[in-house]
Design an enzyme around this catalytic site. Structure first.
Site, PDB file in Angstrom:
ATOM      1  N   GLY A   1      29.120  36.601  -4.112  1.00 11.28           N
ATOM      2  CA  GLY A   1      28.139  35.657  -4.538  1.00 11.28           C
ATOM      3  C   GLY A   1      27.022  35.463  -3.544  1.00 11.28           C
ATOM      4  N   LEU A   2      25.900  35.861  -4.164  1.00 14.09           N
ATOM      5  CA  LEU A   2      24.514  35.883  -3.291  1.00 14.09           C
ATOM      6  C   LEU A   2      23.547  34.851  -3.612  1.00 14.09           C
ATOM      7  CD1 LEU A   2      24.335  39.582  -2.605  1.00 14.09           C
ATOM      8  CD2 LEU A   2      24.871  38.029  -1.165  1.00 14.09           C
TER       9      LEU A   2
ATOM     10  N   MET B   1      23.678  29.667  -1.144  1.00 15.46           N
ATOM     11  CA  MET B   1      24.794  29.364   0.027  1.00 15.46           C
ATOM     12  C   MET B   1      25.303  30.806   0.460  1.00 15.46           C
ATOM     13  SD  MET B   1      24.883  26.286   0.959  1.00 15.46           S
ATOM     14  CE  MET B   1      26.437  26.225   1.971  1.00 15.46           C
TER      15      MET B   1
ATOM     16  N   THR C   1      25.403  39.679 -10.732  1.00 15.42           N
ATOM     17  CA  THR C   1      24.363  40.489 -11.261  1.00 15.42           C
ATOM     18  C   THR C   1      23.630  41.326 -10.295  1.00 15.42           C
ATOM     19  OG1 THR C   1      23.680  38.148 -12.238  1.00 15.42           O
ATOM     20  CG2 THR C   1      22.007  39.677 -12.077  1.00 15.42           C
TER      21      THR C   1
ATOM     22  N   ALA D   1      31.218  26.418  -8.586  1.00 16.46           N
ATOM     23  CA  ALA D   1      32.517  25.947  -8.743  1.00 16.46           C
ATOM     24  C   ALA D   1      32.855  25.712 -10.266  1.00 16.46           C
ATOM     25  CB  ALA D   1      32.330  24.240  -8.300  1.00 16.46           C
TER      26      ALA D   1
ATOM     27  N   SER E   1      29.553  22.568   4.558  1.00 15.60           N
ATOM     28  CA  SER E   1      28.244  21.555   4.475  1.00 15.60           C
ATOM     29  C   SER E   1      27.321  22.080   5.323  1.00 15.60           C
ATOM     30  CB  SER E   1      28.992  20.118   4.720  1.00 15.60           C
ATOM     31  OG  SER E   1      27.681  19.487   4.546  1.00 15.60           O
TER      32      SER E   1
ATOM     33  N   LYS F   1      36.119  18.024   2.258  1.00 13.09           N
ATOM     34  CA  LYS F   1      34.690  18.066   1.810  1.00 13.09           C
ATOM     35  C   LYS F   1      34.342  17.175   0.647  1.00 13.09           C
ATOM     36  CE  LYS F   1      30.689  19.608   1.242  1.00 13.09           C
ATOM     37  NZ  LYS F   1      30.061  20.692   0.325  1.00 13.09           N
TER      38      LYS F   1
ATOM     39  N   HIS G   1      33.578  14.045   2.337  1.00 12.18           N
ATOM     40  CA  HIS G   1      32.203  14.353   3.085  1.00 12.18           C
ATOM     41  C   HIS G   1      31.256  13.921   2.158  1.00 12.18           C
ATOM     42  CE1 HIS G   1      29.008  16.609   3.977  1.00 12.18           C
ATOM     43  NE2 HIS G   1      28.913  16.563   5.180  1.00 12.18           N
ATOM     44  N   ASN G   2      31.140  14.499   1.083  1.00  7.31           N
ATOM     45  CA  ASN G   2      30.263  13.997   0.137  1.00  7.31           C
ATOM     46  C   ASN G   2      30.140  12.763  -0.792  1.00  7.31           C
ATOM     47  OD1 ASN G   2      29.930  17.122   0.262  1.00  7.31           O
ATOM     48  ND2 ASN G   2      29.439  17.639  -1.902  1.00  7.31           N
TER      49      ASN G   2
ATOM     50  N   GLU H   1      28.300  11.015   2.119  1.00  7.36           N
ATOM     51  CA  GLU H   1      26.906  11.525   1.773  1.00  7.36           C
ATOM     52  C   GLU H   1      26.196  10.885   0.806  1.00  7.36           C
ATOM     53  OE1 GLU H   1      26.440  16.043   1.417  1.00  7.36           O
ATOM     54  OE2 GLU H   1      25.363  15.261  -0.309  1.00  7.36           O
ATOM     55  N   TYR H   2      26.925  10.601  -0.564  1.00 13.33           N
ATOM     56  CA  TYR H   2      26.434   9.774  -1.576  1.00 13.33           C
ATOM     57  C   TYR H   2      25.900   8.443  -1.168  1.00 13.33           C
ATOM     58  CZ  TYR H   2      27.256  12.780  -5.608  1.00 13.33           C
ATOM     59  OH  TYR H   2      27.139  13.708  -6.710  1.00 13.33           O
TER      60      TYR H   2
HETATM   61  P1  NDP Z   1      23.720  29.127  -6.683  1.00 13.61           P
HETATM   62  O1  NDP Z   1      23.804  28.876  -8.192  1.00 13.61           O
HETATM   63  O2  NDP Z   1      22.679  29.678  -5.929  1.00 13.61           O
HETATM   64  O3  NDP Z   1      24.648  30.577  -6.894  1.00 13.61           O
HETATM   65  C1  NDP Z   1      25.696  30.855  -7.667  1.00 13.61           C
HETATM   66  C2  NDP Z   1      26.399  32.217  -7.464  1.00 13.61           C
HETATM   67  O4  NDP Z   1      27.755  32.361  -8.166  1.00 13.61           O
HETATM   68  C3  NDP Z   1      25.604  33.406  -7.746  1.00 13.61           C
HETATM   69  O5  NDP Z   1      25.965  34.176  -6.690  1.00 13.61           O
HETATM   70  C4  NDP Z   1      26.186  33.690  -9.146  1.00 13.61           C
HETATM   71  O6  NDP Z   1      26.036  34.975  -9.595  1.00 13.61           O
HETATM   72  C5  NDP Z   1      27.523  33.382  -8.999  1.00 13.61           C
HETATM   73  N1  NDP Z   1      28.302  33.155 -10.216  1.00 13.61           N
HETATM   74  C6  NDP Z   1      28.200  32.143 -11.221  1.00 13.61           C
HETATM   75  N2  NDP Z   1      29.036  32.420 -12.210  1.00 13.61           N
HETATM   76  C7  NDP Z   1      29.656  33.113 -11.953  1.00 13.61           C
HETATM   77  C8  NDP Z   1      30.887  33.994 -12.715  1.00 13.61           C
HETATM   78  N3  NDP Z   1      31.003  33.659 -14.020  1.00 13.61           N
HETATM   79  N4  NDP Z   1      31.099  35.217 -12.255  1.00 13.61           N
HETATM   80  C9  NDP Z   1      30.763  35.350 -11.116  1.00 13.61           C
HETATM   81  N5  NDP Z   1      29.831  34.982 -10.231  1.00 13.61           N
HETATM   82  C10 NDP Z   1      29.314  34.086 -10.825  1.00 13.61           C
HETATM   83  O7  NDP Z   1      25.007  28.334  -5.823  1.00 13.61           O
HETATM   84  P2  NDP Z   1      25.067  27.990  -4.503  1.00 13.61           P
HETATM   85  O8  NDP Z   1      24.849  29.225  -3.399  1.00 13.61           O
HETATM   86  O9  NDP Z   1      24.072  26.708  -4.012  1.00 13.61           O
HETATM   87  O10 NDP Z   1      26.435  27.323  -4.291  1.00 13.61           O
HETATM   88  C11 NDP Z   1      27.695  28.097  -4.402  1.00 13.61           C
HETATM   89  C12 NDP Z   1      28.807  27.089  -4.113  1.00 13.61           C
HETATM   90  O11 NDP Z   1      28.758  26.571  -2.878  1.00 13.61           O
HETATM   91  C13 NDP Z   1      28.870  26.247  -5.277  1.00 13.61           C
HETATM   92  O12 NDP Z   1      30.544  25.710  -5.401  1.00 13.61           O
HETATM   93  C14 NDP Z   1      28.364  25.004  -4.434  1.00 13.61           C
HETATM   94  O13 NDP Z   1      28.621  23.910  -4.981  1.00 13.61           O
HETATM   95  C15 NDP Z   1      28.680  25.044  -3.154  1.00 13.61           C
HETATM   96  N6  NDP Z   1      27.949  24.391  -2.347  1.00 13.61           N
HETATM   97  C16 NDP Z   1      26.498  24.372  -2.367  1.00 13.61           C
HETATM   98  C17 NDP Z   1      25.744  23.914  -1.533  1.00 13.61           C
HETATM   99  C18 NDP Z   1      24.177  23.862  -1.466  1.00 13.61           C
HETATM  100  O14 NDP Z   1      23.511  23.138  -0.750  1.00 13.61           O
HETATM  101  N7  NDP Z   1      23.699  24.590  -2.321  1.00 13.61           N
HETATM  102  C19 NDP Z   1      26.376  23.242  -0.131  1.00 13.61           C
HETATM  103  C20 NDP Z   1      27.711  23.280  -0.113  1.00 13.61           C
HETATM  104  C21 NDP Z   1      28.238  23.990  -0.950  1.00 13.61           C
HETATM  105  P3  NDP Z   1      24.777  35.498 -10.450  1.00 13.61           P
HETATM  106  O15 NDP Z   1      23.629  35.822  -9.553  1.00 13.61           O
HETATM  107  O16 NDP Z   1      25.359  36.666 -11.142  1.00 13.61           O
HETATM  108  O17 NDP Z   1      24.350  34.394 -11.419  1.00 13.61           O
END
Ligand code: NDP
Length: 475
Positions: A12-13, A16, A37, A79, A131, A185, A188-189, A192-193
């Protein structure tokens, strides 16, 4: 010669994941990465990874082969279904004792069954809340892992280096069994709310109530953030008030639609608090306010039809000082609710949470980091089984001395027609929690009257039912 195998893999890039990978690499770990992707992987490798010990797999097979067995794989994907999709594709490629860490905001109950499913395959599983947003992920977040201790011990040295550091201690610890990490967590949220809602209410009173604009608000919030209310959320609030809109002559905050979105973690906190019968009225109020805020058109229609009250005039300096005290008191009361919920959840789900440790790892890196958390940590250090934070001598005294300001602010909000459900709920929580007598004897009488639900008496043991209809009018 081929590259050495990686210490950890990250799937997951997104916002976060990218930042965590850079953080891990900067802390000296070799990191393997994979993203569904592949264009994003390529972009990350050519524009961000630069010169660091990061290797990319274009397929999951390639990714798995980059990692040193027994492998540790951190998932940071959206998630819900995405986590299951990745786990289903990944597990056939892993070997015995490999470890999956779900670092997303998964619902704690999903973590329980996912862990059971993965562990059946002789793989390890940790559910870990993270977080701190992108900034925290990049430079040091607060990490909240739970599951099996042996699994944590495999990766603790990596997590401890990646986490924020406060007083030389990392903002991570093994929190407890099962879904303890994701539960902590979630709460925590929820906190936060509630904190965000109460800050927004102080803004409303100063802005709509006292007529202050962003340029006057910025120094007020900066001042608060430098005092006992010191916290990440107040620091960013002060910064927000300074930002001009690049597309108009206004401050950006004034150009933002007043309809708050949510991803569900606050709602989950309230839902489970209801399930466990632990009162969290400030968090519940904050979730409801976000829900109410999205009815923008209806609000406009009702303001036109019903009108609004005129704000009560109060000298801004005095208002600001009252609000600072009210907000601090509200924050203690919110933590009191959140920590009591964690204690209740730990009993119910057998997490084995140590609340002192929870406060310790929230002191840095996370969105609710606040000076107050060190005081809370000390309260639990003195008495790990403290049933209510307000029983701590110092915190109890702080609430007692801040209550008059909170009450005055709530009265002012009510008289001015400015909604302040967070501060109001905090005050009601305090007043109810310190009431030896509540009117719930009448509720019990009503329940027994219409449903024969029985009641207990103040003067003798047992369960009683009364024939209310027949004794109507009798004295
Ligand atoms: P993004 O929307 O920036 O990135 C989502 C990632 O999930 C992408 O790498 C995407 O891949 C991948 N993904 C989505 N669907 C699938 C799938 N079906 N199969 C494989 N890969 C998939 O999310 P964030 O990085 O912001 O958040 C990631 C997690 O961290 C979430 O659970 C979020 O709730 C949690 N989080 C986020 C915070 C924030 O401030 N943003 C803080 C704390 C926790 P692709 O590029 O291929 O779509």
């Amino acid at each position: 010669m081929s590259d050495p195998k990686c210490d950890i893999g990250v799937i997951g890039l997104g916002n976060m994941g990218r930042n965590l990978v850079l953080n891990l690499a900067d802390k000296g770990f070799t990191v393997g990465v994979y993203n569904r992707t592949t264009e994003k992987t390529d972009e990350f490798m050519s524009h961000e990874a630069g010169g660091r010990s990061i290797q990319a797999g274009r397929t999951l097979r390639e990714f798995v082969d980059l990692l040193e067995p027994p492998r540790s794989v951190l998932l940071i994907v959206s998630a819900g279904k995405a986590v299951d999709a990745v786990i289903d594709e990944l597990t056939p490629l892993l070997g015995e004792s490999d470890l999956i860490i779900d670092g997303g905001n998964s619902h704690f109950s999903d973590t329980d069954w996912r862990a059971a499913k993965v562990e059946k395959l002789d793989l390890g599983y940790l559910g870990m809340g993270i977080s701190g947003g992108e900034e925290g992920a990049r430079h040091g977040p607060s990490l909240m892992p739970g599951g099996h201790k042996q699994a944590y011990d495999r990766v603790h040295y990596i997590l401890e280096k990646a986490a924020a550091q406060v007083d030389g201690e990392p903002c991570v610890t093994f929190l407890g069994s099962g879904s303890a990490g994701h539960y902590v967590k979630m709460v925590h949220n929820g906190i936060e709310y509630a904190f965000m809602e109460m800050i927004a209410e102080t803004y409303d009173l100063l802005h709509r109530g006292a007529g202050l604009g962003p340029e006057q608000l910025a120094p007020i919030y900066r001042g608060w953030s430098q005092g006992e209310l010191g916290s990440y959320l107040l620091e960013i609030t002060a910064r927000i008030f300074e930002v001009k809109d690049p597309q108009s002559d206004h401050f950006l905050v004034d150009m933002i639609l007043d309809q708050a979105k949510q991803k569900g973690t606050g709602k989950w906190t309230s839902q489970d608090a209801m399930e466990l019968q632990e009162p969290t009225p400030t968090i519940d109020g904050a979730v409801s306010m976000r829900n109410l805020s999205v009815h923008g058109q209806l609000r406009q229609q009702l303001e036109e039809r019903l009108g609004r009250s005129e704000p009560v005039q109060i000298e801004p300096e005095r208002l600001s000082s009252l609000l600072e005290s009210a907000l601090y008191t509200g924050l203690i009361l919110t933590f009191s609710q959140g920590m009591a919920l964690l204690a209740g959840a730990s009993r119910k789900y057998e997490y084995g949470l140590k609340l002192e440790e929870v406060c310790r790892i929230w002191r840095g890196g996370c969105i609710i980091r606040a000076k107050l958390l060190e005081r809370l940590r000390l309260a639990y250090q003195d008495r790990p089984d403290l049933p209510c934070l307000l029983l701590d001598h110092e915190l109890g005294e702080q609430v007692r001395s801040g209550a008059p300001a909170l009450r005055e602010v709530v009265s002012l909000a009510a008289a001015s027609g400015i909604p302040a459900p967070g501060l109001m709920a905090s005050l009601a929580y305090l007043d109810a929690m310190r009431s030896e007598h509540l009117p719930t004897n009448l509720v019990q009488a009503q329940r027994d009257f219409f449903g024969g639900h029985t009641f207990e008496r103040v003067d003798r043991e047992g369960v009683f039912h009364h024939q209310w209809q027949q004794s109507r009018g009798s004295v």
